[in-house]
Motif scaffolding. Structure first.
Motif, mmCIF file in Angstrom:
data_model
loop_
_atom_site.group_PDB
_atom_site.id
_atom_site.type_symbol
_atom_site.label_atom_id
_atom_site.label_comp_id
_atom_site.label_asym_id
_atom_site.label_seq_id
_atom_site.Cartn_x
_atom_site.Cartn_y
_atom_site.Cartn_z
ATOM 1 N N HIS A 1 0.796 -1.229 0.000
ATOM 2 C CA HIS A 1 0.000 0.000 0.000
ATOM 3 C C HIS A 1 0.828 1.278 0.000
ATOM 4 O O HIS A 1 0.327 2.351 0.329
ATOM 5 C CB HIS A 1 -0.970 -0.012 1.186
ATOM 6 C CG HIS A 1 -1.968 -1.118 1.086
ATOM 7 N ND1 HIS A 1 -2.839 -1.215 0.031
ATOM 8 C CD2 HIS A 1 -2.206 -2.195 1.870
ATOM 9 C CE1 HIS A 1 -3.575 -2.307 0.185
ATOM 10 N NE2 HIS A 1 -3.206 -2.922 1.283
ATOM 11 N N THR B 1 -0.525 4.520 -1.431
ATOM 12 C CA THR B 1 -1.700 5.224 -0.883
ATOM 13 C C THR B 1 -1.387 5.997 0.387
ATOM 14 O O THR B 1 -2.234 6.722 0.890
ATOM 15 C CB THR B 1 -2.831 4.239 -0.529
ATOM 16 O OG1 THR B 1 -2.304 3.273 0.377
ATOM 17 C CG2 THR B 1 -3.379 3.576 -1.741
ATOM 18 N N GLN C 1 -3.638 5.952 5.291
ATOM 19 C CA GLN C 1 -4.296 5.534 4.058
ATOM 20 C C GLN C 1 -5.592 6.304 3.865
ATOM 21 O O GLN C 1 -5.993 6.592 2.757
ATOM 22 C CB GLN C 1 -4.658 4.049 4.140
ATOM 23 C CG GLN C 1 -3.478 3.130 3.945
ATOM 24 C CD GLN C 1 -3.953 1.707 3.897
ATOM 25 O OE1 GLN C 1 -4.617 1.236 4.799
ATOM 26 N NE2 GLN C 1 -3.604 1.010 2.841
ATOM 27 N N THR D 1 -12.025 3.221 -0.530
ATOM 28 C CA THR D 1 -11.121 2.203 0.015
ATOM 29 C C THR D 1 -11.327 0.811 -0.571
ATOM 30 O O THR D 1 -10.386 0.039 -0.681
ATOM 31 C CB THR D 1 -11.265 2.099 1.551
ATOM 32 O OG1 THR D 1 -12.628 1.774 1.875
ATOM 33 C CG2 THR D 1 -10.893 3.401 2.229
ATOM 34 N N MET E 1 -8.647 3.195 -4.038
ATOM 35 C CA MET E 1 -7.216 3.461 -4.031
ATOM 36 C C MET E 1 -6.443 2.437 -3.208
ATOM 37 O O MET E 1 -5.241 2.334 -3.321
ATOM 38 C CB MET E 1 -6.975 4.878 -3.530
ATOM 39 C CG MET E 1 -7.423 5.870 -4.599
ATOM 40 S SD MET E 1 -7.107 7.567 -4.159
ATOM 41 C CE MET E 1 -8.716 8.103 -3.662
ATOM 42 N N ILE E 2 -7.133 1.670 -2.367
ATOM 43 C CA ILE E 2 -6.430 0.707 -1.529
ATOM 44 C C ILE E 2 -6.570 -0.712 -2.071
ATOM 45 O O ILE E 2 -5.589 -1.407 -2.307
ATOM 46 C CB ILE E 2 -6.953 0.802 -0.078
ATOM 47 C CG1 ILE E 2 -6.548 2.175 0.474
ATOM 48 C CG2 ILE E 2 -6.389 -0.330 0.777
ATOM 49 C CD1 ILE E 2 -7.104 2.496 1.808
ATOM 50 N N ARG F 1 -5.797 10.656 -5.857
ATOM 51 C CA ARG F 1 -5.769 9.561 -6.841
ATOM 52 C C ARG F 1 -4.694 9.835 -7.898
ATOM 53 O O ARG F 1 -3.966 8.927 -8.320
ATOM 54 C CB ARG F 1 -7.153 9.452 -7.494
ATOM 55 C CG ARG F 1 -7.396 8.159 -8.248
ATOM 56 C CD ARG F 1 -8.789 8.174 -8.869
ATOM 57 N NE ARG F 1 -9.865 8.100 -7.903
ATOM 58 C CZ ARG F 1 -10.343 6.955 -7.399
ATOM 59 N NH1 ARG F 1 -9.853 5.802 -7.804
ATOM 60 N NH2 ARG F 1 -11.311 6.973 -6.508
ATOM 61 N N ARG G 1 -1.273 9.295 -6.592
ATOM 62 C CA ARG G 1 -0.990 7.861 -6.534
ATOM 63 C C ARG G 1 -0.654 7.305 -7.920
ATOM 64 O O ARG G 1 0.204 6.428 -8.053
ATOM 65 C CB ARG G 1 -2.204 7.132 -5.959
ATOM 66 C CG ARG G 1 -2.065 5.642 -5.931
ATOM 67 C CD ARG G 1 -3.188 4.998 -5.146
ATOM 68 N NE ARG G 1 -3.086 3.557 -5.222
ATOM 69 C CZ ARG G 1 -3.814 2.792 -6.023
ATOM 70 N NH1 ARG G 1 -4.746 3.335 -6.785
ATOM 71 N NH2 ARG G 1 -3.638 1.492 -6.046
#
Lengths: 425, 176
Positions: free
Chosen positions: A214, A217, A224, A354, A360-361, B82, B85
């Protein structure tokens, strides 16, 4: 087909053979033995609130209808006409007193009783006397605080006993509701993992992967995500050094269930909806208990073999194996009944960030599970290891075991004590 | 027709005086798609108003992203997270990275809004996504609320209605 000795050779104390993730015969046997001999999560009572409400889902690979019949009684029916095997109901949910087969019009009451066979005179009367033509059901269905489980096994221990120590996690989630109840009626996120279903289970209480899987993130505080001003952080306060996971602990219970301890929060949640929720819990339970209820003292929970959930991320995750290398995951945002509307609305939105297929996770986890399936195609390399903190877990006074947070003891127990036992039965 | 002195494209910074017409809006949508395909995500985000949102619902008739599960619901803040990332070296969902082509078509523009500087746009799209030896295809409708703010045409809301919104999806890392 595998003999008992061959099966035993696939699982050792600290490792399992790659074939348990890649071999179709093993997968087929798992559907019969693991999904056949456990209590399998099939839905939540809130999804069928009124008489005649139903949802369709699957138990392992088998199509089923979960329906609330007369007097509120729950049934789980195999979604298959007793005549020629046609799937009876194609809707995801709805309300129905009966299910009628589209092929020859055979009709069944929503408790499964056969109630109509058109052109009946063409059948020998004895046929209807001798054959049991009602819709079939798994022999056991029961629920705990709204979580409905079914079992294909007649001899299985009662659900309450089967869940054992992991009931505390279900309590922890439900108690957050001022009414003591959750609901799973805010829709569903579905995604496909091109990997074996056990990758998701193996990951259920894995704290060790977070800094790597992760990394993309984590914000500058190592968080997170953030909820109501609070959020767990993977960094030591004020640094970019990863925390030590071991003090957080990981807990394991009989039948393969377990949960992770909490990741430390950077800030405590506060204000607005949080305060309102706290106040209604305080009015009901008093100050001390309300504070205790809202503490996040655990992260992920796994109820073996097909359910994981989180109070912090406020969702239920259900694992549906499709084939040896394909799994469907369904994520249901959890609503706390009686909580401020804004609390639940924020939770639903947070799940999209999430745990949706574009979250995004979760996407990084899925990418890793899929790469495991690809890597495990290397036939020349046999073993997958679960050897962290061997033997470091200790029996807990209240039942179950506790190990250091990054311990892999729950996997060792799942494979040795539950998986292998069922597969060899 | 809305009267304005408008930069139709914040990327090209082409100035246009007078009214925004259907052709301008078409060009705006094509350019938006191109920015996504070229992975110019920061410039793409600049097309959104400060309080703009991007939403992929899970259900056809879904009314809001707070009462029911969504695939993506981004405001500017989560959009920027986002996008950060997407530039991170350890984004496993983009290793290897996706290549995309967006095709935007059937564009219908409602220029007769009460407020002269807001437009409703309805369009159809397909997106091909190629990653790790596999090609995926998404399709559906876009609906846009566009606004003229400070002389710029901007996206107030973009909703992506996938024909298979309630399906079990492969993981998605890039915007549709």
């Amino acid at each position: 087909m595998y003999t008992v000795n061959q099966l035993k050779s696939l699982v050792q104390k600290d490792r399992v053979h790659r074939r348990i993730y890649t071999d179709e015969d093993i997968f087929n046997l798992e559907m019969e033995k693991i999904f056949g001999k456990s209590w399998i999560f099939v839905g939540h009572e809130s999804q069928v609130p009124d008489e005649n409400d139903f949802i369709t889902t699957s138990l392992g690979r088998q199509p089923v209808i979960l329906v609330r019949g007369a007097g509120g009684k729950l049934s789980l029916l195999f979604n298959r006409c007793s005549h020629r095997g046609v799937k009876l109901c194609m809707k995801k949910n709805g309300s129905a007193r009966s299910f009628v087969c589209p092929y020859h019009g055979w009709a069944f009451k929503n408790d499964g009783k056969l109630m109509g066979t058109p052109y009946r005179e063409g059948f020998d009367d004895k046929f209807f006397e001798v054959e049991d033509l009602d819709l079939k059901s798994p022999p056991n269905i029961d629920s705990y605080r709204g979580f409905i489980f079914a079992s294909l096994s007649e001899k299985i221990q009662p659900l309450d006993e089967y869940l054992g120590g992991i009931k505390s996690s279900i309590d922890d989630l439900c108690d957050r509701s001022p009414e003591g109840e959750i609901s799973a009626t805010a829709g569903c996120n579905r995604y496909i993992i091109r990997s074996n279903w056990k990758q998701q289970v193996d990951n259920g209480v894995d704290l060790y992967h977070a800094p790597f899987a992760h990394a993309s993130t984590l914000d500058q505080d190592g968080r997170q995500f953030n909820r109501h001003g609070g959020g767990p952080s993977f960094y030591k306060p004020g640094t970019r050094k990863f925390i030590d996971f071991d003090p957080m602990g990981v807990w394991g219970f009989d039948n393969g269930h377990g949960f992770q301890g909490a990741v430390p929060q950077v800030d405590k949640p506060a204000g607005g909806a949080y305060q309102e929720l706290y106040d209604s819990l305080r009015r009901k339970h008093g100050k001390e208990r309300a504070t205790k209820i809202l503490e996040y003292d655990r992260f992920n929970t796994v109820v073996y073999p097909n359910l994981t959930f989180q109070a912090f991320g406020q969702h239920i995750r259900v694992i549906h194996p499709i084939s040896v290398s394909k799994t469907e995951i369904r994520i249901y945002p959890v609503l706390l009944k009686g909580a401020p509307e804004s609390w639940n609305r924020e939770a639903v939105r947070s799940v999209a960030a999430t745990h949706s297929p574009a979250s995004m996770i979760q996407t990084d986890d899925v990418a890793v599970f899929e790469r495991a399936q690809l890597g495990l195609q290397a036939e020349s390399v046999e073993w997958v290891y679960f050897s962290r903190h061997m033997g470091a877990e200790k029996a807990e006074e209240r039942g179950g075991y506790k190990g250091p947070g990054s311990s892999e003891f729950l996997l060792r127990r799942q494979y040795n004590d539950v998986w292998l036992k069922h597969m060899c039965e | 027709m809305a009267q304005a002195h408008v930069r139709v494209s914040p990327v090209d910074r082409k100035e246009k005086s007078g009214s925004v017409d259907h052709h301008d809006i078409e060009q705006f949508l094509f350019m938006e798609a191109k920015l996504l395909d070229q992975k110019r995500f920061n410039e793409w985000a600049d097309l959104f108003c400060e309080d703009g949102t991007y939403w992929i619902p899970t259900e056809e008739e879904q009314v809001d992203p707070y009462s029911h599960a969504s695939i993506i619901f981004d405001d500017k803040q989560s959009m920027m997270a986002r996008i950060r990332r997407l530039g991170h070296p350890m984004i496993h969902a983009q290793s290897p990275p996706s290549r995309t082509t967006h095709i935007v078509t059937n564009i219908m523009t409602d220029l007769r809004m009460d407020k002269k500087e807001e437009f409703l746009v309805d369009a159809c799209f397909t997106m091909f996504e190629y990653r790790d030896d596999e090609q995926l295809m998404y399709g559906g409708r876009y609906t846009y609320n566009l606004k003229i703010l400070g002389g710029l045409l901007l996206i107030d809301k973009k909703i992506v209605k996938l024909v298979n919104s309630d399906a079990a999806h492969n993981i998605m890392a890039v915007y549709i």
